[in-house]
Design a protein around this motif. Structure first.
Motif, PDB file in Angstrom:
ATOM      1  N   LEU A 127     -53.395  35.969  22.141  1.00 35.38           N
ATOM      2  CA  LEU A 127     -54.798  35.846  21.761  1.00 35.38           C
ATOM      3  C   LEU A 127     -54.962  35.211  20.397  1.00 35.38           C
ATOM      4  O   LEU A 127     -55.948  34.521  20.135  1.00 35.38           O
ATOM      5  CB  LEU A 127     -55.473  37.213  21.777  1.00 35.38           C
ATOM      6  CG  LEU A 127     -55.594  37.876  23.160  1.00 35.38           C
ATOM      7  CD1 LEU A 127     -56.256  39.242  23.031  1.00 35.38           C
ATOM      8  CD2 LEU A 127     -56.384  36.988  24.112  1.00 35.38           C
ATOM      9  N   PHE A 128     -53.994  35.449  19.508  1.00 34.76           N
ATOM     10  CA  PHE A 128     -54.094  34.856  18.172  1.00 34.76           C
ATOM     11  C   PHE A 128     -52.752  34.948  17.474  1.00 34.76           C
ATOM     12  O   PHE A 128     -51.872  35.713  17.888  1.00 34.76           O
ATOM     13  CB  PHE A 128     -55.171  35.562  17.328  1.00 34.76           C
ATOM     14  CG  PHE A 128     -54.887  37.014  17.075  1.00 34.76           C
ATOM     15  CD1 PHE A 128     -54.144  37.420  15.969  1.00 34.76           C
ATOM     16  CD2 PHE A 128     -55.362  37.990  17.936  1.00 34.76           C
ATOM     17  CE1 PHE A 128     -53.881  38.752  15.729  1.00 34.76           C
ATOM     18  CE2 PHE A 128     -55.095  39.335  17.707  1.00 34.76           C
ATOM     19  CZ  PHE A 128     -54.362  39.714  16.604  1.00 34.76           C
ATOM     20  N   ARG A 129     -52.615  34.196  16.415  1.00 36.17           N
ATOM     21  CA  ARG A 129     -51.456  34.289  15.515  1.00 36.17           C
ATOM     22  C   ARG A 129     -52.009  34.371  14.105  1.00 36.17           C
ATOM     23  O   ARG A 129     -52.789  33.501  13.692  1.00 36.17           O
ATOM     24  CB  ARG A 129     -50.555  33.065  15.667  1.00 36.17           C
ATOM     25  CG  ARG A 129     -49.865  32.974  17.016  1.00 36.17           C
ATOM     26  CD  ARG A 129     -48.860  31.859  17.053  1.00 36.17           C
ATOM     27  NE  ARG A 129     -49.490  30.537  16.936  1.00 36.17           N
ATOM     28  CZ  ARG A 129     -48.820  29.394  16.995  1.00 36.17           C
ATOM     29  NH1 ARG A 129     -47.499  29.408  17.131  1.00 36.17           N
ATOM     30  NH2 ARG A 129     -49.448  28.239  16.888  1.00 36.17           N
ATOM     31  N   ALA A 130     -51.612  35.411  13.388  1.00 39.35           N
ATOM     32  CA  ALA A 130     -52.181  35.595  12.051  1.00 39.35           C
ATOM     33  C   ALA A 130     -51.208  36.361  11.161  1.00 39.35           C
ATOM     34  O   ALA A 130     -50.706  37.416  11.558  1.00 39.35           O
ATOM     35  CB  ALA A 130     -53.505  36.359  12.134  1.00 39.35           C
ATOM     36  N   PRO A 131     -50.943  35.842   9.961  1.00 45.47           N
ATOM     37  CA  PRO A 131     -50.080  36.577   9.020  1.00 45.47           C
ATOM     38  C   PRO A 131     -50.692  37.915   8.622  1.00 45.47           C
ATOM     39  O   PRO A 131     -49.958  38.851   8.290  1.00 45.47           O
ATOM     40  CB  PRO A 131     -49.973  35.626   7.821  1.00 45.47           C
ATOM     41  CG  PRO A 131     -51.162  34.723   7.929  1.00 45.47           C
ATOM     42  CD  PRO A 131     -51.410  34.561   9.398  1.00 45.47           C
ATOM     43  N   GLU A 132     -52.018  38.029   8.674  1.00 48.36           N
ATOM     44  CA  GLU A 132     -52.666  39.304   8.324  1.00 48.36           C
ATOM     45  C   GLU A 132     -52.284  40.404   9.311  1.00 48.36           C
ATOM     46  O   GLU A 132     -52.139  41.564   8.928  1.00 48.36           O
ATOM     47  CB  GLU A 132     -54.194  39.126   8.312  1.00 48.36           C
ATOM     48  CG  GLU A 132     -54.715  38.208   7.214  1.00 48.36           C
ATOM     49  CD  GLU A 132     -54.715  36.745   7.615  1.00 48.36           C
ATOM     50  OE1 GLU A 132     -55.227  35.923   6.830  1.00 48.36           O
ATOM     51  OE2 GLU A 132     -54.201  36.414   8.722  1.00 48.36           O
ATOM     52  N   TYR A 133     -52.120  40.024  10.563  1.00 48.04           N
ATOM     53  CA  TYR A 133     -51.705  41.010  11.574  1.00 48.04           C
ATOM     54  C   TYR A 133     -50.220  41.342  11.423  1.00 48.04           C
ATOM     55  O   TYR A 133     -49.807  42.499  11.551  1.00 48.04           O
ATOM     56  CB  TYR A 133     -51.991  40.470  12.968  1.00 48.04           C
ATOM     57  CG  TYR A 133     -51.571  41.406  14.073  1.00 48.04           C
ATOM     58  CD1 TYR A 133     -52.174  42.650  14.224  1.00 48.04           C
ATOM     59  CD2 TYR A 133     -50.564  41.051  14.967  1.00 48.04           C
ATOM     60  CE1 TYR A 133     -51.778  43.514  15.237  1.00 48.04           C
ATOM     61  CE2 TYR A 133     -50.165  41.897  15.978  1.00 48.04           C
ATOM     62  CZ  TYR A 133     -50.787  43.132  16.117  1.00 48.04           C
ATOM     63  OH  TYR A 133     -50.384  43.988  17.105  1.00 48.04           O
ATOM     64  N   LYS A 134     -49.409  40.334  11.139  1.00 44.86           N
ATOM     65  CA  LYS A 134     -47.977  40.582  10.927  1.00 44.86           C
ATOM     66  C   LYS A 134     -47.758  41.532   9.749  1.00 44.86           C
ATOM     67  O   LYS A 134     -46.824  42.328   9.750  1.00 44.86           O
ATOM     68  CB  LYS A 134     -47.243  39.262  10.695  1.00 44.86           C
ATOM     69  CG  LYS A 134     -47.106  38.404  11.943  1.00 44.86           C
ATOM     70  CD  LYS A 134     -46.285  37.150  11.659  1.00 44.86           C
ATOM     71  CE  LYS A 134     -46.093  36.321  12.914  1.00 44.86           C
ATOM     72  NZ  LYS A 134     -45.289  35.092  12.655  1.00 44.86           N
ATOM     73  N   ALA A 135     -48.625  41.439   8.752  1.00 42.96           N
ATOM     74  CA  ALA A 135     -48.496  42.316   7.590  1.00 42.96           C
ATOM     75  C   ALA A 135     -48.673  43.776   7.993  1.00 42.96           C
ATOM     76  O   ALA A 135     -47.974  44.663   7.486  1.00 42.96           O
ATOM     77  CB  ALA A 135     -49.524  41.931   6.528  1.00 42.96           C
ATOM     78  N   ILE A 136     -49.584  44.048   8.917  1.00 44.48           N
ATOM     79  CA  ILE A 136     -49.793  45.417   9.401  1.00 44.48           C
ATOM     80  C   ILE A 136     -48.556  45.897  10.159  1.00 44.48           C
ATOM     81  O   ILE A 136     -48.092  47.028   9.980  1.00 44.48           O
ATOM     82  CB  ILE A 136     -51.041  45.487  10.305  1.00 44.48           C
ATOM     83  CG1 ILE A 136     -52.292  45.135   9.504  1.00 44.48           C
ATOM     84  CG2 ILE A 136     -51.194  46.874  10.921  1.00 44.48           C
ATOM     85  CD1 ILE A 136     -53.543  44.989  10.342  1.00 44.48           C
ATOM     86  N   LYS A 137     -48.009  45.031  11.004  1.00 48.66           N
ATOM     87  CA  LYS A 137     -46.807  45.400  11.754  1.00 48.66           C
ATOM     88  C   LYS A 137     -45.636  45.668  10.822  1.00 48.66           C
ATOM     89  O   LYS A 137     -44.808  46.550  11.082  1.00 48.66           O
ATOM     90  CB  LYS A 137     -46.458  44.298  12.751  1.00 48.66           C
ATOM     91  CG  LYS A 137     -47.506  44.108  13.848  1.00 48.66           C
ATOM     92  CD  LYS A 137     -47.144  42.969  14.783  1.00 48.66           C
ATOM     93  CE  LYS A 137     -45.931  43.293  15.607  1.00 48.66           C
ATOM     94  NZ  LYS A 137     -45.635  42.239  16.608  1.00 48.66           N
ATOM     95  N   THR A 138     -45.538  44.909   9.737  1.00 51.51           N
ATOM     96  CA  THR A 138     -44.473  45.143   8.757  1.00 51.51           C
ATOM     97  C   THR A 138     -44.631  46.500   8.096  1.00 51.51           C
ATOM     98  O   THR A 138     -43.652  47.238   7.913  1.00 51.51           O
ATOM     99  CB  THR A 138     -44.482  44.032   7.696  1.00 51.51           C
ATOM    100  OG1 THR A 138     -44.214  42.774   8.326  1.00 51.51           O
ATOM    101  CG2 THR A 138     -43.430  44.295   6.626  1.00 51.51           C
TER     102      THR A 138
END
Length: 267
Positions: A10-21
């Protein structure tokens, strides 16, 4: 169509990766300090010496995560625009994306402490029930203690085995890559082991952990990469510890599942 499954991001976003980290780092923190729980996945058994540190880290984690979710929500309109461009008119569907306000609501953390035991009020209701439940609880705790010992031993075996493997030349005789973090993980386990072992009481593992501590005392990763004599000495020690641990680790799996709708007496 019955034999084919298609997926789309649905999307690619560094902001979301930051949450997963942030989530991954917190999971790692818990995993290093927790023991097996008799209850369902997501419930961690924390040794008493770690309770205060885990509580502090949990509250800090919630704060970090909430801040990261706020950043994601603030960038949400941009992220949707980028997704529309990348997916194109045939694949992009605006119904797949909640509003930024609704998005933030979908990220939440719930946490609470439970003290496992037999409800004291059962004794006032009927002593026979309380006695039976106390006996069952004592047996469960004894079983969990056995599983805790095996869990800690398995962690030690993984760490020691990995060090021994990385210090042993490959089949072609070349040195394997040895990263600084490998020693860091072992040292963290050695540091946490006494508190973990207060719950397990594993007298057989203690001397092996101490042996591993002595083997790497004053040694850093760069020395292991540069000094063949030190490298071989540590490799031999960890290989011997691995051999000893191999005979001590038994695979065990057990869980008690509590459904969300079960009624649980408060204790």
């Amino acid at each position: 169509p019955a034999m084919v499954t298609l997926n789309k991001k649905l999307f690619r976003a560094p902001e979301y990766k930051a949450i997963k980290t942030i989530d991954s780092e917190y999971d790692g923190f818990l995993a290093n300090r927790a023991l097996p729980s008799m209850l369902k996945p997501g419930i961690w058994a924390i040794p008493i010496p770690f309770v205060e540190a885990v509580d502090d880290e949990t509250r800090a984690y919630v704060g970090r995560r909430q801040a990261a979710v706020g950043i994601l929500a603030g960038a949400w309109d941009r992220i949707i625009d980028e997704a529309e461009t990348e997916l194109g008119p045939q694949l992009f569907d605006p119904r797949n994306y909640p509003s930024s306000g609704r998005l933030a609501e979908r990220f939440y953390v719930e946490h609470r402490w439970l003290d496992y035991g037999v409800p004291g009020r059962l004794q006032a209701i009927k002593s026979d029930i309380w006695t039976r439940e106390r006996t069952k609880a004592e047996q469960e705790i004894a079983n969990v203690k056995i599983e805790a010992i095996q869990t800690i031993r398995a962690r030690a075996l993984d760490l020691v085995g990995h060090i021994a493997e990385r210090l042993t030349p490959a089949e072609d005789g070349k040195r394997r890559v040895f990263r600084d973090s490998m020693l860091g993980h072992v040292r963290e386990f050695i540091e946490l082991f006494p508190a973990l072992n207060t719950a397990a009481g594993d007298a057989a593992l203690s001397p092996l952990v101490e042996r591993a501590r002595r083997a790497i005392d004053g040694v850093d990763a760069q020395v292991l990469r540069d000094d063949e004599l030190v490298r071989q000495g540590v490799a031999n020690e960890f290989a011997a510890i691995r051999t000893a641990l191999d005979g001590m680790v038994v695979e065990r799996t057990r869980k008690i599942t509590i459904d969300e709708d079960d009624d649980i007496l408060p204790f």
